[in-house]
Design a protein around this motif. Structure first.
Motif, PDB file in Angstrom:
ATOM      1  N   THR A 171       1.034  -1.141   0.026  1.00 43.69           N
ATOM      2  CA  THR A 171       0.164   0.085   0.065  1.00 43.69           C
ATOM      3  C   THR A 171       0.975   1.315   0.039  1.00 43.69           C
ATOM      4  O   THR A 171       0.653   2.260  -0.811  1.00 43.69           O
ATOM      5  N   HIS A 217       1.329   1.417   9.881  1.00 44.24           N
ATOM      6  CA  HIS A 217       1.969   0.499   9.150  1.00 44.24           C
ATOM      7  C   HIS A 217       2.258   1.054   7.777  1.00 44.24           C
ATOM      8  O   HIS A 217       3.261   0.844   7.109  1.00 44.24           O
ATOM      9  N   VAL A 218       1.270   2.017   7.052  1.00 42.59           N
ATOM     10  CA  VAL A 218       1.424   2.567   6.001  1.00 42.59           C
ATOM     11  C   VAL A 218       2.215   3.635   6.041  1.00 42.59           C
ATOM     12  O   VAL A 218       3.299   4.178   5.290  1.00 42.59           O
ATOM     13  N   ASP A 237       1.686  12.124  14.657  1.00 34.95           N
ATOM     14  CA  ASP A 237       0.965  11.057  15.275  1.00 34.95           C
ATOM     15  C   ASP A 237       0.546  11.282  16.421  1.00 34.95           C
ATOM     16  O   ASP A 237       1.050  11.838  17.567  1.00 34.95           O
ATOM     17  N   ARG A 255       5.913   6.794  17.839  1.00 32.02           N
ATOM     18  CA  ARG A 255       5.995   6.473  16.297  1.00 32.02           C
ATOM     19  C   ARG A 255       6.494   7.811  15.858  1.00 32.02           C
ATOM     20  O   ARG A 255       7.464   7.874  14.951  1.00 32.02           O
ATOM     21  N   ALA A 302      -3.813   8.696   8.358  1.00 31.70           N
ATOM     22  CA  ALA A 302      -4.260   8.215   9.564  1.00 31.70           C
ATOM     23  C   ALA A 302      -5.685   7.643   9.140  1.00 31.70           C
ATOM     24  O   ALA A 302      -6.172   6.494   8.792  1.00 31.70           O
ATOM     25  N   ASN A 304      -8.393   5.789   3.850  1.00 28.55           N
ATOM     26  CA  ASN A 304      -9.754   5.680   3.287  1.00 28.55           C
ATOM     27  C   ASN A 304     -10.623   6.645   3.696  1.00 28.55           C
ATOM     28  O   ASN A 304     -10.858   7.257   4.517  1.00 28.55           O
TER      29      ASN A 304
HETATM   30  P1  NAI Z   1      -2.457   2.062  11.484  1.00 33.92           P
HETATM   31  O1  NAI Z   1      -3.512   1.757  12.547  1.00 33.92           O
HETATM   32  O2  NAI Z   1      -1.112   1.086  11.304  1.00 33.92           O
HETATM   33  O3  NAI Z   1      -1.829   3.458  11.539  1.00 33.92           O
HETATM   34  C1  NAI Z   1      -2.486   4.480  11.534  1.00 33.92           C
HETATM   35  C2  NAI Z   1      -1.779   5.687  12.418  1.00 33.92           C
HETATM   36  O4  NAI Z   1      -2.453   6.788  12.535  1.00 33.92           O
HETATM   37  C3  NAI Z   1      -1.585   5.108  13.807  1.00 33.92           C
HETATM   38  O5  NAI Z   1      -0.251   5.256  14.068  1.00 33.92           O
HETATM   39  C4  NAI Z   1      -2.329   6.229  14.471  1.00 33.92           C
HETATM   40  O6  NAI Z   1      -1.556   6.300  16.013  1.00 33.92           O
HETATM   41  C5  NAI Z   1      -2.233   7.310  13.790  1.00 33.92           C
HETATM   42  N1  NAI Z   1      -3.446   8.283  14.200  1.00 33.92           N
HETATM   43  C6  NAI Z   1      -4.615   7.990  14.511  1.00 33.92           C
HETATM   44  N2  NAI Z   1      -5.242   9.065  14.651  1.00 33.92           N
HETATM   45  C7  NAI Z   1      -4.511  10.015  14.402  1.00 33.92           C
HETATM   46  C8  NAI Z   1      -4.493  11.500  14.204  1.00 33.92           C
HETATM   47  N3  NAI Z   1      -5.901  12.033  14.520  1.00 33.92           N
HETATM   48  N4  NAI Z   1      -3.836  12.365  13.807  1.00 33.92           N
HETATM   49  C9  NAI Z   1      -2.455  11.889  13.482  1.00 33.92           C
HETATM   50  N5  NAI Z   1      -2.400  10.148  13.611  1.00 33.92           N
HETATM   51  C10 NAI Z   1      -3.346   9.766  13.945  1.00 33.92           C
HETATM   52  O7  NAI Z   1      -3.251   1.848  10.109  1.00 33.92           O
HETATM   53  P2  NAI Z   1      -2.631   1.695   8.526  1.00 33.92           P
HETATM   54  O8  NAI Z   1      -2.669   0.053   8.430  1.00 33.92           O
HETATM   55  O9  NAI Z   1      -1.346   2.209   8.311  1.00 33.92           O
HETATM   56  O10 NAI Z   1      -3.665   2.345   7.675  1.00 33.92           O
HETATM   57  C11 NAI Z   1      -3.682   3.744   7.658  1.00 33.92           C
HETATM   58  C12 NAI Z   1      -4.899   4.185   6.685  1.00 33.92           C
HETATM   59  O11 NAI Z   1      -4.754   3.782   5.312  1.00 33.92           O
HETATM   60  C13 NAI Z   1      -6.262   3.772   7.185  1.00 33.92           C
HETATM   61  O12 NAI Z   1      -7.142   5.084   6.863  1.00 33.92           O
HETATM   62  C14 NAI Z   1      -6.354   2.641   6.385  1.00 33.92           C
HETATM   63  O13 NAI Z   1      -7.875   2.215   6.435  1.00 33.92           O
HETATM   64  C15 NAI Z   1      -5.696   2.806   5.079  1.00 33.92           C
HETATM   65  N6  NAI Z   1      -5.567   1.654   4.239  1.00 33.92           N
HETATM   66  C16 NAI Z   1      -4.579   0.949   4.800  1.00 33.92           C
HETATM   67  C17 NAI Z   1      -4.178  -0.197   4.086  1.00 33.92           C
HETATM   68  C18 NAI Z   1      -3.076  -1.172   4.592  1.00 33.92           C
HETATM   69  O14 NAI Z   1      -2.764  -1.973   3.740  1.00 33.92           O
HETATM   70  N7  NAI Z   1      -2.874  -1.268   5.813  1.00 33.92           N
HETATM   71  C19 NAI Z   1      -4.635  -0.384   2.596  1.00 33.92           C
HETATM   72  C20 NAI Z   1      -5.407   0.617   2.254  1.00 33.92           C
HETATM   73  C21 NAI Z   1      -6.024   1.600   2.983  1.00 33.92           C
END
Ligand code: NAI
Length: 349
Positions: A147, A180-181, A200, A205, A235, A258
């Protein structure tokens, strides 16, 4: 009368399962299978009521049709929800029953991980049905790096289009969310020569990215408003809304989250402000491409070049948006609809 529900529009099949023995309550929604079997993740969430769960699964399955079509995958769109609390309600019996639910659809729906579901859960599901993707045993594992790679390729295209730059060298990229992303997007942008501004809610992180990539950190309520060339929302969804859009100072928005636009008006506002918006579901399709069973046995490098096509598609979307004076997300939706309509015509010809 279920058919009166407005979001049923266009769905081919919605299947409810209640299994009193395991406690499973699940809904599988198949939106469209014109391009192939419906692929989309399974979400486990303690919905307040069944109607909320239904709304969510219908909205998400429709989104997967568009995402898979625009990614050029031979797959339709579907999604599943399990109505339960992932913290307290998980059991082997529950995921076996869900596997049976998936299997009962005979491969019209293919499941994968989404919010609330882990690899270990999906391994149990895979014990009951072959229609599972994205677990380590069947492919390239965690989709997040793929991603992030797709987001980076899209970012390269966006800066080429808007700033006539061949790379991110010397540009400033603001990353919101370093999970993760987002953490990997930051590393890729840094390696390409970008300066980073990051935020974040999890300070650990932030500290890690600051130490590793020399980033500047700002408070979470300021990251969308910093002076930067690219703002990358990585996020949660809904971050671009009537409060934040007028404050965005980057010329490009391109990130993984998303549903970044809270409403279609927010996309129109970005366009009015001359800000290039790279449609989220196109930009973040690297993960679903990596789990799609296009060519089993693909290496990670082969997969990366397949995912790089996200950048090419974004180029097409941006050119057409400019020519037709439309927001890129509207053009992206139309391109996805055209691909499905063309497949439908071919089939009936
Ligand atoms: P994750 O949960 O690993 O990372 C999200 C990060 O955002 C966390 O470090 C969290 O502490 C931070 N966060 C939460 N609220 C925040 C805010 N208000 N301000 C700043 N930071 C904040 O999730 P991941 O997997 O990295 O996904 C991120 C986004 O990408 C999500 O919206 C997910 O739906 C989307 N996505 C992810 C995919 C994947 O392969 N993991 C695929 C397609 C979309």
């Amino acid at each position: 009368d279920a058919t009166a529900h407005p979001s049923f529009d266009g769905h081919q099949q919605v299947d409810f399962r209640v299994d009193p023995v395991s406690g499973l309550r699940s809904i599988i929604a198949i939106h469209d299978t014109t391009l192939g079997p419906a692929l989309g993740g399974c979400r486990m969430w303690p919905y307040a009521n069944d109607m909320d769960a239904l709304d969510d699964v219908l909205r998400l399955s429709r989104g997967m049709t568009y995402k898979n079509a625009l990614a050029g995958l031979p797959l339709g769109g579907g999604k599943a929800v399990i109505i339960a609390d992932p913290k307290t309600d998980k059991s082997r019996a529950l995921f076996e029953a869900f596997g049976d639910h998936v299997d009962s659809l005979g491969g019209r729906y293919i499941t994968a991980e989404d919010v609330g579901i882990t690899d270990a859960d999906m391994e149990i599901v895979a014990g009951r049905t072959p229609h599972v993707r994205g677990i380590r045993a069947t492919g390239l594992g965690d989709p997040s790096p793929f991603t992030a790679w797709g987001v980076f390729c899209a970012m390269r295209t966006a800066v080429g289009f808007a700033l006539e730059r061949a790379s991110l060298a010397g540009l400033t990229v603001a990353v919101q969310g370093l999970g993760h992303v987002g953490g990997r997007v930051a590393a890729l942008a840094h390696a390409d020569g970008a300066r980073l501004i990051v935020a974040d809610i999890d300070q650990a992180r932030v500290d890690e990215v600051v130490a590793r990539n020399g980033a500047t950190s700002v408070p979470v309520d300021r990251i969308h408003a910093v002076t930067a060339d690219v703002f990358a929302p990585c996020a949660l969804g809904g971050g671009l809304n009537e409060t934040t859009v007028p404050q965005v100072r980057a010329g490009i928005v391109c990130g993984a989250a998303n549903n970044q636009l809270r409403t279609p008006q927010d996309g129109a506002s970005l366009m009015r402000r001359g800000i290039l918006y790279a449609p989220d579901y196109l930009v973040n399709a690297g993960g679903v491409i990596s789990i799609a069973p296009e060519r089993p046995g693909m290496t990670a490098d082969e997969m990366k070049s397949r995912i790089a096509r996200i950048g090419d598609t974004l180029g097409l979307v941006l050119s057409r948006a400019k020519m037709q004076d439309l927001p890129p997300e509207v053009v992206a939706d139309r391109m996805a609809e055209e691909r499905i309509a063309a497949a439908r015509r071919d089939r009936s010809a």
